[in-house]
Each structure stands twice: as structure tokens, then as C-alpha cells.
Design an enzyme around this catalytic site. Structure first.
Site, mmCIF file in Angstrom:
data_model
loop_
_atom_site.group_PDB
_atom_site.id
_atom_site.type_symbol
_atom_site.label_atom_id
_atom_site.label_comp_id
_atom_site.label_asym_id
_atom_site.label_seq_id
_atom_site.Cartn_x
_atom_site.Cartn_y
_atom_site.Cartn_z
ATOM 1 N N THR A 82 12.632 -6.974 -10.518
ATOM 2 C CA THR A 82 12.109 -8.313 -10.785
ATOM 3 C C THR A 82 10.826 -8.556 -9.995
ATOM 4 O O THR A 82 10.781 -8.319 -8.794
ATOM 5 C CB THR A 82 13.154 -9.380 -10.403
ATOM 6 O OG1 THR A 82 14.346 -9.159 -11.177
ATOM 7 C CG2 THR A 82 12.632 -10.782 -10.676
ATOM 8 N N GLN A 87 -7.984 -0.387 3.086
ATOM 9 C CA GLN A 87 -8.865 -1.001 4.077
ATOM 10 C C GLN A 87 -10.204 -1.424 3.475
ATOM 11 O O GLN A 87 -10.984 -2.109 4.142
ATOM 12 C CB GLN A 87 -9.117 -0.028 5.242
ATOM 13 C CG GLN A 87 -7.912 0.249 6.109
ATOM 14 C CD GLN A 87 -7.455 -0.958 6.914
ATOM 15 O OE1 GLN A 87 -8.172 -1.948 7.060
ATOM 16 N NE2 GLN A 87 -6.239 -0.890 7.432
ATOM 17 N N GLY A 117 0.795 -1.222 0.000
ATOM 18 C CA GLY A 117 0.000 0.000 0.000
ATOM 19 C C GLY A 117 0.828 1.272 0.000
ATOM 20 O O GLY A 117 0.485 2.247 -0.680
ATOM 21 N N THR A 118 1.910 1.293 0.751
ATOM 22 C CA THR A 118 2.731 2.508 0.815
ATOM 23 C C THR A 118 3.314 2.853 -0.544
ATOM 24 O O THR A 118 3.264 3.999 -0.981
ATOM 25 C CB THR A 118 3.860 2.341 1.859
ATOM 26 O OG1 THR A 118 3.270 2.243 3.166
ATOM 27 C CG2 THR A 118 4.808 3.526 1.832
ATOM 28 N N ASN A 132 -8.653 4.068 8.174
ATOM 29 C CA ASN A 132 -7.995 2.944 8.829
ATOM 30 C C ASN A 132 -8.084 2.968 10.356
ATOM 31 O O ASN A 132 -7.803 1.968 11.009
ATOM 32 C CB ASN A 132 -6.522 2.891 8.424
ATOM 33 C CG ASN A 132 -5.805 4.200 8.684
ATOM 34 O OD1 ASN A 132 -6.107 5.212 8.049
ATOM 35 N ND2 ASN A 132 -4.866 4.203 9.606
ATOM 36 N N CYS A 169 1.352 2.069 11.186
ATOM 37 C CA CYS A 169 2.354 2.951 10.582
ATOM 38 C C CYS A 169 2.484 4.249 11.381
ATOM 39 O O CYS A 169 3.576 4.739 11.607
ATOM 40 C CB CYS A 169 1.983 3.252 9.134
ATOM 41 S SG CYS A 169 1.968 1.769 8.102
ATOM 42 N N SER A 202 -3.326 -3.302 -0.698
ATOM 43 C CA SER A 202 -2.233 -4.010 -0.039
ATOM 44 C C SER A 202 -2.662 -5.420 0.331
ATOM 45 O O SER A 202 -3.732 -5.618 0.907
ATOM 46 C CB SER A 202 -1.791 -3.246 1.219
ATOM 47 O OG SER A 202 -0.663 -3.852 1.811
ATOM 48 N N HIS A 243 -1.578 -7.763 2.548
ATOM 49 C CA HIS A 243 -1.620 -8.329 3.898
ATOM 50 C C HIS A 243 -2.826 -7.873 4.707
ATOM 51 O O HIS A 243 -3.016 -8.316 5.841
ATOM 52 C CB HIS A 243 -0.318 -8.036 4.649
ATOM 53 C CG HIS A 243 -0.112 -6.608 5.037
ATOM 54 N ND1 HIS A 243 -0.243 -6.170 6.339
ATOM 55 C CD2 HIS A 243 0.236 -5.521 4.316
ATOM 56 C CE1 HIS A 243 0.020 -4.878 6.396
ATOM 57 N NE2 HIS A 243 0.303 -4.460 5.182
#
Length: 380
Positions: free
Chosen positions: A237, A179, A69-70, A149, A321, A199, A201
Site C-alpha cells: 500500500t 545527494q 534511497g536504499t 556522500n 549508513c 531519497s 529526507h
């Protein structure tokens, strides 16, 4: 153990682990290599693009894989601003954005871009009239999260998209859906979204992988240079195991018309009912199916957080974060004008499909024991 910190990260689905392991053991070639092993890995990447694009009713070529996400937010904001700065240098965002949005925005401000920050209501919802009045001829970008979030407020993205495109069709609309993805239907084309961040995770996929949806024709430039992978938009990669794991998690979360999200909502709403049994609290929660924000009067959030941890219950005092920056009070809690007596005692309980009502019952009983005890030790 009771894990109620799923807005920070989720446990990886067993099916995701399996497909990632298969990719690492069997399809280990470099997707850029011209031999069969390389083509095998490249095909996995293409298949993942197709799977993810289908969840958004988008085109596979509109999916750019990132490290999460970042990076998706940074690419969207910085890449768009630099590519369109000849048209204008005005950017609009909100006062409740995640650090991965407000930090790049702050950097762009230092580079000479003009930023307008939208206010929110006490429920954390943006003011659409303020948005409409803020859009100008030189507004090149609007960035707004879909679900906050920290408190779970759902922003009126569809209405915002219409306002933006009616006022200035050239303005690019970026949505942080980190989110929201997997929790609610998202069709970027219908919502007038040009860029959308996600994101892995957050939806039981692996860490270190995500994607940025880039509507075909959107003017944006890369911010990572090198070997020219992903058609030059993101060199490096490709993380093939992460990509196939991400696609697997996306498919699992969205199948059967978001039935997983409904199951999560049932647990959250049950928690909201039971938490009322605790005295002197304030429920700041928005309509998101998985996030509950609860403020406890006369208790410091970190003290209660660690007291719960000692009992095997894991929660959060805000964004993981933001916690790294040791903020005293989050920007979101300030933006919703939460009373001072509640700000220091706010915890986030966030749920997944692996949580149960029995876990909620156990947590409430522990809180009934801890909260009165901790309040006795508060400084007068």
C-alpha cells in the site's frame, strides 16, 4: 544547536509537515480501494508523480515510489541484473559507492555476476577512460553515484552516459542521485540515465519515502511482491502522506532555478575559507554545494565529533549508513588515497538552506579551542 549533518538527514520543511498532516487526517483512504476515499488518495499519488516527473522533465509513469534511497538502489541493481542476466552478467560500478549500492553489488557477485570496480582520482572522480575500456558486449549495467556522500565529489555523469551508450547501447545506466537531487539540475534523458535513485529526507522531506526513476522501456523486474501496486513494480500500500510530503519537498527545493542550492553553496564556501584558520588540516571537499570533508591531523574523528557535540554542534564522521558497520576507514577515503595521518581524523560538515555564516563563525571558534587541546592528548 548548530546542525551540520544535513547529508545524513535534514529537518522536515513546515510546509511538508502540513501537507502530510492533511493527507493523514483527510485523505486517509487506501489508494487501491474503489470507493471515493480510495480514489481521493489515489489522485494525491498521481498528482505527486506529476510534480516529481516535471522536476526531471520525465513522464509521471516513470516515477516509482519506494521507501527511500536504499530500496531504490536495491531495486535498480537487483531488479535490472536479474531481468537482464541472459544478455550477460557483467556489471560496472565504482570504489566510492554508498553501502546501499556496494552491498547489493556484493550480493550479485555471490550469485555469479562479474563486477568491475572503477578507480577514482585523488579528488574522487572516476576515470572515464577506464570506464570506456571496461564496457563489454556482456556488460548489462553500470552504476555510478552523481555526488559522493562523504566528500562531495561530483561525477562526470553526462560524459559517462555518452561513453556507455556509444560503447554498448544495451547497457543500462543507473545513477545514485540521492545527494544530488535538489542540489543541481538533473534531466535523465539528456544524461543518458536509465535509472535514478532519490531519497526524500535528504531534501527536507520525510524519512521512509523516495523514488526510482525508471526510463520507459527499461528492462527491470520487481523485487517486492504482493498486491501488485504501482503496476506490479512495487507491491505494498502506497505511503500517501509520505508521497505528498516528498512532492512538496521536491517542488520547494527546485523552485526558482535552484536558488536554495546556491544559498547552501555560499555557506559551504565560507566555511571552507574559515577552516583554513585551523592548522594541520586537509580539505578533501568536492564541488557539491553542501558537503565539506575536512581531515584533522593527529586527532581521531570520533573524539572531535563528540567534543563538538558537547558544545551543541552536530557533524558526522562519514556516511550514517556506513557508520553502522563500524568501519575504521571508509572506502571513499581509501579510494582517494588519503594519507594515513589524516584518515582517522576526517569529519563531514554538510549544510542546508537553514544554516548561516554566523553558525560557521561560531563553529570555527569552537574548533580553534578544541583542536589544539585534543592534539595534546594524542598517543605518540
Amino acid at each position: 544547536m548548530i546542525y551540520f549533518d544535513n547529508a545524513a538527514t535534514t529537518r522536515v520543511f513546515p510546509e511538508v509537515v502540513k501537507v502530510m498532516q492533511d493527507a493523514m487526517e483527510s485523505s486517509y483512504g487506501n489508494p487501491s480501494a474503489k470507493h471515493m476515499k480510495g480514489m481521493e488518495a489515489e489522485n494525491l499519488v498521481k498528482k505527486a508523480q506529476e510534480v516529481i516527473a516535471k522536476t526531471l522533465k520525465a513522464k509521471p509513469k516513470e516515477i516509482l515510489f519506494t521507501s527511500g534511497g536504499t530500496e531504490s538502489n536495491n531495486t535498480a541493481l537487483i531488479g535490472t541484473a536479474l531481468a537482464n542476466q541472459r544478455k550477460g552478467k557483467h556489471i560496472i560500478t565504482t570504489k566510492i559507492e554508498h553501502a546501499s549500492v556496494y552491498e547489493p553489488i556484493a550480493w550479485l557477485c555471490e550469485q555469479g555476476f562479474e563486477i568491475t570496480y572503477l578507480d577514482v582520482t585523488a579528488e574522487g572522480i572516476i576515470d572515464l577512460e577506464q570506464l570506456k575500456n571496461a564496457i563489454r558486449e556482456d556488460t548489462i549495467l553500470v552504476s555510478c553515484m552523481m555526488i559522493n556522500n562523504e566528500i562531495g565529489a561530483i561525477e562526470p555523469i553526462e560524459e559517462a552516459g555518452k561513453i556507455i551508450k556509444e560503447k554498448n547501447p544495451e547497457t543500462i545506466f543507473h545513477v545514485d542521485a540521492i545527494q544530488a537531487y535538489g542540489k543541481m539540475p538533473i534531466i535523465p534523458k539528456n544524461l543518458k540515465i536509465d535509472l535514478l535513485s532519490m531519497s526524500g529526507h535528504k531534501i527536507h522531506g520525510p524519512k521512509g519515502i523516495g523514488f526510482l526513476y525508471i526510463k520507459e522501456g527499461t528492462k527491470i523486474q520487481p523485487i517486492i511482491f504482493g498486491g501488485g501496486q504501482q503496476k506490479g513494480m512495487r507491491s505494498g500500500t502506497e505511503n500517501v502522506p509520505g508521497i505528498v510530503g516528498l512532492a512538496c519537498a521536491c517542488e520547494k527545493m527546485i523552485k526558482n532555478d535552484y536558488e536554495n542550492a546556491q544559498r547552501i553553496r555560499e555557506v559551504k564556501e565560507y566555511f571552507q575559507e574559515r577552516i583554513k584558520e585551523i592548522e594541520d588540516i586537509k580539505d578533501n571537499s568536492g564541488q557539491a554545494p553542501h558537503i565539506a570533508s575536512i581531515s584533522f591531523k593527529k586527532i581521531r574523528s570520533e573524539v572531535l565529533l563528540h567534543a563538538l557535540e558537547d558544545r551543541g554542534i552536530y557533524v558526522s564522521s562519514g556516511s550514517a549508513c556506513s557508520s553502522n558497520k563500524k568501519q575504521v576507514v571508509s572506502g571513499t577515503l581509501n579510494a582517494i588515497a588519503l594519507a594515513d595521518e589524516y584518515k582517522d581524523g576526517t569529519l563531514r560538515f554538510s549544510f542546508s538552506i537553514e544554516n548561516t555564516k554566523e553558525e560557521v563563525d561560531e563553529t570555527i571558534e569552537v574548533l580553534k579551542e578544541l583542536v589544539p587541546m585534543l592534539r595534546k592528548f594524542v598517543r605518540r
